[in-house]
Write an enzyme that holds these catalytic residues in place. Structure first.
Site, short mmCIF file in Angstrom:
data_model
loop_
_atom_site.label_atom_id
_atom_site.label_comp_id
_atom_site.label_asym_id
_atom_site.label_seq_id
_atom_site.Cartn_x
_atom_site.Cartn_y
_atom_site.Cartn_z
N LYS A 20 0.83 -1.21 0.00
CA LYS A 20 0.00 0.00 0.00
C LYS A 20 0.87 1.27 0.00
O LYS A 20 0.66 2.19 -0.79
CB LYS A 20 -0.92 -0.04 1.22
CG LYS A 20 -1.62 1.23 1.56
CD LYS A 20 -2.66 1.58 0.53
CE LYS A 20 -3.11 3.01 0.72
NZ LYS A 20 -4.39 3.29 0.13
N CYS A 50 -4.19 11.24 1.42
CA CYS A 50 -3.42 9.99 1.32
C CYS A 50 -1.93 10.22 1.06
O CYS A 50 -1.09 9.81 1.86
CB CYS A 50 -4.01 9.11 0.24
SG CYS A 50 -5.75 8.76 0.55
N LYS A 82 -8.30 17.84 -5.77
CA LYS A 82 -8.30 17.41 -7.17
C LYS A 82 -9.76 17.44 -7.62
O LYS A 82 -10.67 17.57 -6.78
CB LYS A 82 -7.70 16.02 -7.34
CG LYS A 82 -8.49 14.94 -6.63
CD LYS A 82 -7.98 13.58 -6.98
CE LYS A 82 -8.95 12.50 -6.48
NZ LYS A 82 -8.56 11.17 -6.85
C1 UGA Z 1 -4.55 7.94 -3.82
C2 UGA Z 1 -4.20 6.72 -4.71
O1 UGA Z 1 -4.27 7.08 -6.09
C3 UGA Z 1 -5.16 5.56 -4.44
O2 UGA Z 1 -4.76 4.42 -5.19
C4 UGA Z 1 -5.12 5.23 -2.94
O3 UGA Z 1 -5.98 4.18 -2.62
C5 UGA Z 1 -5.52 6.47 -2.16
O4 UGA Z 1 -4.58 7.53 -2.46
C6 UGA Z 1 -5.48 6.13 -0.69
O5 UGA Z 1 -4.40 5.85 -0.16
O6 UGA Z 1 -6.54 6.02 -0.08
P1 UGA Z 1 -6.30 9.97 -4.01
O7 UGA Z 1 -5.50 10.61 -2.94
O8 UGA Z 1 -7.78 9.92 -3.88
O9 UGA Z 1 -5.83 8.43 -4.21
O10 UGA Z 1 -6.04 10.73 -5.37
P2 UGA Z 1 -5.07 10.63 -6.64
O11 UGA Z 1 -5.90 10.65 -7.84
O12 UGA Z 1 -4.06 9.58 -6.50
O13 UGA Z 1 -4.35 12.05 -6.55
C7 UGA Z 1 -3.44 12.35 -5.49
C8 UGA Z 1 -2.80 13.70 -5.73
O14 UGA Z 1 -1.94 13.66 -6.86
C9 UGA Z 1 -3.81 14.82 -6.03
O15 UGA Z 1 -3.42 15.96 -5.32
C10 UGA Z 1 -3.71 15.01 -7.53
O16 UGA Z 1 -4.06 16.30 -7.96
C11 UGA Z 1 -2.24 14.73 -7.75
N1 UGA Z 1 -1.89 14.34 -9.13
C12 UGA Z 1 -2.33 13.17 -9.64
C13 UGA Z 1 -1.10 15.18 -9.91
O17 UGA Z 1 -0.69 16.26 -9.45
N2 UGA Z 1 -0.76 14.79 -11.17
C14 UGA Z 1 -1.17 13.62 -11.68
O18 UGA Z 1 -0.82 13.32 -12.85
C15 UGA Z 1 -1.98 12.78 -10.90
#
Ligand code: UGA
Length: 424
Positions: A201, A257, A318
């Site tokens: 994880k 997360c 996001k």
């Molecule tokens: C994340 C993981 O993607 C999940 O697989 C995991 O289960 C979850 O954490 C958790 O531990 O519960 P989440 O935090 O909901 O999910 O969102 P993400 O889509 O992963 O985005 C995380 C951050 O990265 C956001 O701030 C988003 O804006 C940023 N991000 C994402 C970017 O800046 N660039 C990208 O290309 C993708």
């Protein structure tokens, strides 16, 4: 199979509604009375696309029942999922006190054949710790690790179309029970020992955080050398070994997360004397990304934001969620306000009390000197930019998500600034 989920937070709600959708009868234990009455009325305390419908359907078909008393919720259950909060303590470690207290409290009510499945994100070694707690109380129920990989905004789909399900179990028979439970899903099931499941994880989240931080640095470099990061990333991502995902330039990661899990993994490494400078650098580089955006905006006003009005589109960390926990949009807005700017914000779902709350996206830009796009909501693409230009006092759009079409912004008579595309 009789299933219980303890904790009706974000993870617990998706898990309960998802398992009910697979045909299981799920008892949900939740101690917060307000949350419980909301859920009984088939209303959710969070915004998550598709979840309210899935939950309401399960409730209507009596596949989910809600219980204020956890002991009642676990009675006769074959599998009990623990989806309780593990917030960071002062040192960045996950605080396990809620989880430990729940296991101690529930132990006397568990069937000897029951399986406690840990959904919460917990430090390596937590399953072993919970095993010791059960042994101390004379309870012979099993403990397995079953980490969640749900992303906010797509959690229902992440559950129903899961790519993998990780089961960390000491006993093959326990792993088989969970395998059967998830039998309705097409996911690859990976069975490991509990420690490996726990580490999986953190490794997944820390890798994704590292990857996007790396590409944000590439984007900053593109800005400095006069390259176009969109072209660079497209070309880099076409390499099968790299792939196109998780490389969108932005204000850095936020949410509940990645910030928590990167710090927790660093503590886990520190606890066993493993130095992890790469991860340290990811955490500090991510903070710098927010600072860099604040500096760039500030420099547009010669470093003096006194009396400047900034309209912010987006507050959520996001798109697709109302969650503002550790949101870069909020942090950047606050930093701009500290430097003297007046911040008026609008988000399709999220709220933040410290900024002036606009009625809508157009009201937010009324008399604004600069418009900051801070969250990548697709709704922003449908807003009439000519109307935006008419309402603004200034003429600058700072797109911290590279969301808008630069030509469309310019056609509306506005100046466009974004990340890693100095010529856009
Ligand atoms: C994340 C993981 O993607 C999940 O697989 C995991 O289960 C979850 O954490 C958790 O531990 O519960 P989440 O935090 O909901 O999910 O969102 P993400 O889509 O992963 O985005 C995380 C951050 O990265 C956001 O701030 C988003 O804006 C940023 N991000 C994402 C970017 O800046 N660039 C990208 O290309 C993708």
């Amino acid at each position: 199979m009789k299933v219980t989920v303890i904790g009706a937070g974000y993870v617990g709600l998706v898990q309960s509604a998802g398992l009910a959708h697979l045909g299981h009868t799920v008892r949900v234990g939740e101690s917060n009375p307000e949350r419980l009455s909301l859920l009984r009325a088939a209303k959710l305390p969070i915004y998550e696309p598709g979840l309210e419908e899935l939950f309401a359907r399960a409730l209507a078909h009596d596949l989910i029942s809600l219980h204020a008393d956890n002991h009642e919720a676990v009675r006769g259950a074959d599998v009990i999922f623990l989806a309780l909060p593990t917030p960071p303590d002062g040192d960045g470690r996950a605080d396990l006190s809620i989880l430990e207290a729940a296991v101690r409290d529930l132990a006397p009510s568990l069937e000897s054949s029951a399986i406690l499945a840990v959904k919460s994100t917990v430090p390596v070694g937590t399953n072993a710790l919970l095993r010791r707690i059960l042994d101390e109380t004379g309870c012979s129920a099993s403990v397995v690790s079953n980490p969640e990989f749900l992303s906010e905004g797509s959690a229902v789909e992440d559950f129903l179309k899961a790519e993998r399900i990780v089961i960390g179990a000491d006993l093959a028979a326990d792993a088989d029970v969970l395998r059967r439970l998830y039998g309705g899903l097409a996911a690859t099931i990976v069975v490991t020992d509990p420690v490996s499941a726990e580490l999986t994880k953190y490794a997944a989240n820390a890798y994704l955080a590292t990857r996007l931080t790396f590409f944000n640095a590439v984007s900053n470099l593109a800005e400095e050398v006069g390259a176009d990061v969109t072209d660079v990333l497209r070309a880099v991502g076409l390499d099968r070994r790299i792939g196109p995902h998780f490389m969108r330039p932005g204000p850095g990661y936020g949410g509940s997360c990645f910030p928590k899990d990167t710090s927790a993994l660093l503590s886990i490494a520190g606890d066993v004397g493993y130095s992890f400078p790469l991860l340290e650098s990811v955490i500090s580089t991510n903070d710098l990304q927010r600072d860099r955006i604040v500096e760039r905006i500030s420099s547009e006003f010669d470093g003096d934001l006194t009396g400047v009005k900034i309209a912010v589109w987006g507050l959520a960390f996001k798109a697709g969620t109302d969650d503002i926990r550790d949101s870069p949009a909020v942090a950047i807005g606050q930093a701009l306000a500290r430097r003297g700017a007046t911040v008026e914000a609008w988000d399709p779902e999220a709220l933040f009390a410290d900024f002036i709350a606009a009625e809508g996206p157009l009201e937010a830009v009324d008399d604004a000197d600069l418009l900051l796009v801070a969250t990548e909501w697709p709704e922003f693409l449908r807003i009439d930019l000519a109307e935006v230009a008419k309402r603004m006092a200034g003429d600058m759009v700072f797109d911290a998500r590279n969301l808008l079409d630069p030509d469309a912004v310019r056609t509306a008579g506005l100046l466009y600034r974004c990340l890693g595309r100095p010529k856009a």
